[in-house]
Scaffold this active site. Structure first.
Site, PDB file in Angstrom:
ATOM      1  N   ARG A  46      50.076  85.364  29.122  1.00 46.29           N
ATOM      2  CA  ARG A  46      48.994  84.389  28.918  1.00 46.29           C
ATOM      3  C   ARG A  46      48.908  84.049  27.435  1.00 46.29           C
ATOM      4  NH1 ARG A  46      44.409  86.471  28.187  1.00 46.29           N
ATOM      5  NH2 ARG A  46      44.360  87.807  30.011  1.00 46.29           N
ATOM      6  N   TYR A  98      40.000  57.982  30.079  1.00 47.35           N
ATOM      7  CA  TYR A  98      40.387  58.542  31.376  1.00 47.35           C
ATOM      8  C   TYR A  98      39.141  59.049  32.114  1.00 47.35           C
ATOM      9  CZ  TYR A  98      42.854  61.646  34.605  1.00 47.35           C
ATOM     10  OH  TYR A  98      43.325  62.283  35.726  1.00 47.35           O
ATOM     11  N   ASP A 170      43.991  60.875  22.444  1.00 46.46           N
ATOM     12  CA  ASP A 170      44.753  61.119  23.670  1.00 46.46           C
ATOM     13  C   ASP A 170      45.949  60.171  23.633  1.00 46.46           C
ATOM     14  OD1 ASP A 170      45.800  61.087  26.246  1.00 46.46           O
ATOM     15  OD2 ASP A 170      43.855  61.405  27.209  1.00 46.46           O
ATOM     16  N   LYS A 195      52.649  63.183  32.438  1.00 46.43           N
ATOM     17  CA  LYS A 195      53.036  61.771  32.465  1.00 46.43           C
ATOM     18  C   LYS A 195      54.395  61.571  31.777  1.00 46.43           C
ATOM     19  CE  LYS A 195      48.939  61.773  34.260  1.00 46.43           C
ATOM     20  NZ  LYS A 195      47.716  61.490  33.508  1.00 46.43           N
TER      21      LYS A 195
END
Ligand SMILES: *Cc1c(COP(=O)(O)O)cnc(C)c1O
Length: 378
Positions: A46, A98, A170, A195
């Protein structure tokens, strides 16, 4: 080294133990330590994993930043940025963002005392006007989703500096190949790697890149403390995607420009949104701050939802699905799909009406894409 070379080599040196030319997938949860308090660089996956490190290094290099952090999704990356803030802090966000980012602000962080104001991205003075003494973060997307408006990052960087706030951009729609917000003065570049970076519609991932060590360390703390990290296979797939980012982006753009031009002249289309068109309101700014205009095209169809439904049912290559940035062409209906989480009045106020269609233009044959759109418009 130039962008294309770094896309293939940054963070991706041959494996020091075996010589493997491609970064291995370190599918392990933990790492042997040489003694108490003597790890060899990795302890628990992690906190860190070598495949993830390779991706984080590559993304930092491509964004022109010093530090990269990979997350389990774009929204997990966004949440880590918001977690830099304290209770009572204020955020100024662009009005055209978004839908999931809006939901995160309003339905997740609002209850912890975060306040967000939305500045009209069409009004260059709106951000400075919305800043308050408690403002600690300015958040924008450019090009925006789904209306593909262009926001002046240099100008916002000056506003952020004056206000003592961080500027986060972003950069999902442009990808670092076409736009590098840190070079324009932003503090943070945020991505949904789902994306264009991954580019093949086969995973969910996110990333943040920054240039300042203090900011990086706080983000790194949250990445580990919250644990929204990507697994090594997903990191590997993003790395594989990134190697071809420049060639893909050039081709996405060429196809998108052809699509935008063809749609603009069509009688069934009342408006086309693509920053590469000379009459797009953000065209000149896009030329200044971007290296290209990207692969996303939006349009308003004449006839509202009925016309949109007919258009969608006739498309053969463009696939009706959320998401964007993959090799295959997708079509979506923002008012119900990506922006369905916005209240209706808010959605309409932002210009996301019932006739709006968003295209993610893929890498299929340009002629096939144009034929598909023409036959579906009928
Ligand atoms: C998809 C997307 C996100 C969210 O990313 P996920 O990987 O789906 O969590 C954020 N911003 C933009 C611009 C996006 O397109």
């Amino acid at each position: 080294m130039r962008f294309e070379t770094r896309a293939i080599h940054a963070g991706q040196e041959p494996d020091p133990v075996t010589g493997a030319v491609t970064v291995p997938v370190y599918q392990t949860s933990t790492f042997q330590q040489d003694g108490i308090g003597k790890p060899r660089g990795y302890e628990y996956a992690r906190t860190g994993n070598p495949t993830r490190t390779a991706l984080e290094t590559a993304l930092a290099s491509l964004e022109g930043g010093r530090y990269g952090l990979a997350f389990a999704s774009g929204l997990a990356a966004t949440a880590a940025v918001v977690n830099l803030l304290q209770k009572g802090d204020h955020v100024v966000a662009g009005s055209d963002i978004y839908g999931g980012t809006y939901r995160l602000f309003e339905q997740v962080f609002a209850k912890w005392g975060l306040e967000v104001s939305y500045a009209d991205v069409d009004d260059p003075a709106a951000f400075a006007a919305a800043v308050r003494p408690a403002t600690r973060l300015i958040w924008v997307e450019t090009p925006t989703n789904p209306l593909l408006k262009i926001v002046d990052v240099r100008r916002l960087a000056a506003v952020a500096r004056r206000s003592g706030a961080l500027l986060a951009v972003d950069n999902t729609f442009a990808s670092p190949y076409f736009q590098r917000p840190l070079e324009l003065g932003a503090d943070l570049a945020v991505h949904s790697t789902t994306k264009y970076l991954a580019g093949h519609s086969d995973l969910i991932g996110g990333a943040v890149v920054c240039g300042r060590k203090g900011v990086y360390e706080r983000l790194k703390f949250h990445q580990n403390a919250e644990g929204a990290v990507p697994g090594p296979w997903d990191c590997w797939l993003v790395l594989r995607g990134v190697k071809t980012l420049p060639v893909r982006m050039r081709e996405h753009e060429a196809n998108a420009l052809a699509v935008a031009r063809a749609l603009r002249g069509h009688r069934r289309v009342s408006r086309v949104y693509y920053p590469g068109l000379a009459d797009h309101p953000g065209h000149r700014l896009a030329r200044r701050q971007m290296g290209g205009f990207g692969g996303m095209v939006s349009l308003d169809l004449r006839g509202g939802r009925k016309a949109v439904e007919r258009f969608f049912s006739r498309l053969r290559i463009f696939c009706l699905a959320e998401s964007l940035g993959g090799v295959e062409s997708l079509v979506c209906y923002p008012s119900v799909m990506t922006h369905g989480s916005l209240p209706e009045a808010e959605r309409l106020r932002r210009g996301i009406g019932d006739s709006l269609v968003r295209l993610s233009v893929g890498l299929e044959s340009r002629e096939d894409l144009l034929e598909d759109l023409r036959q579906a418009l009928g």
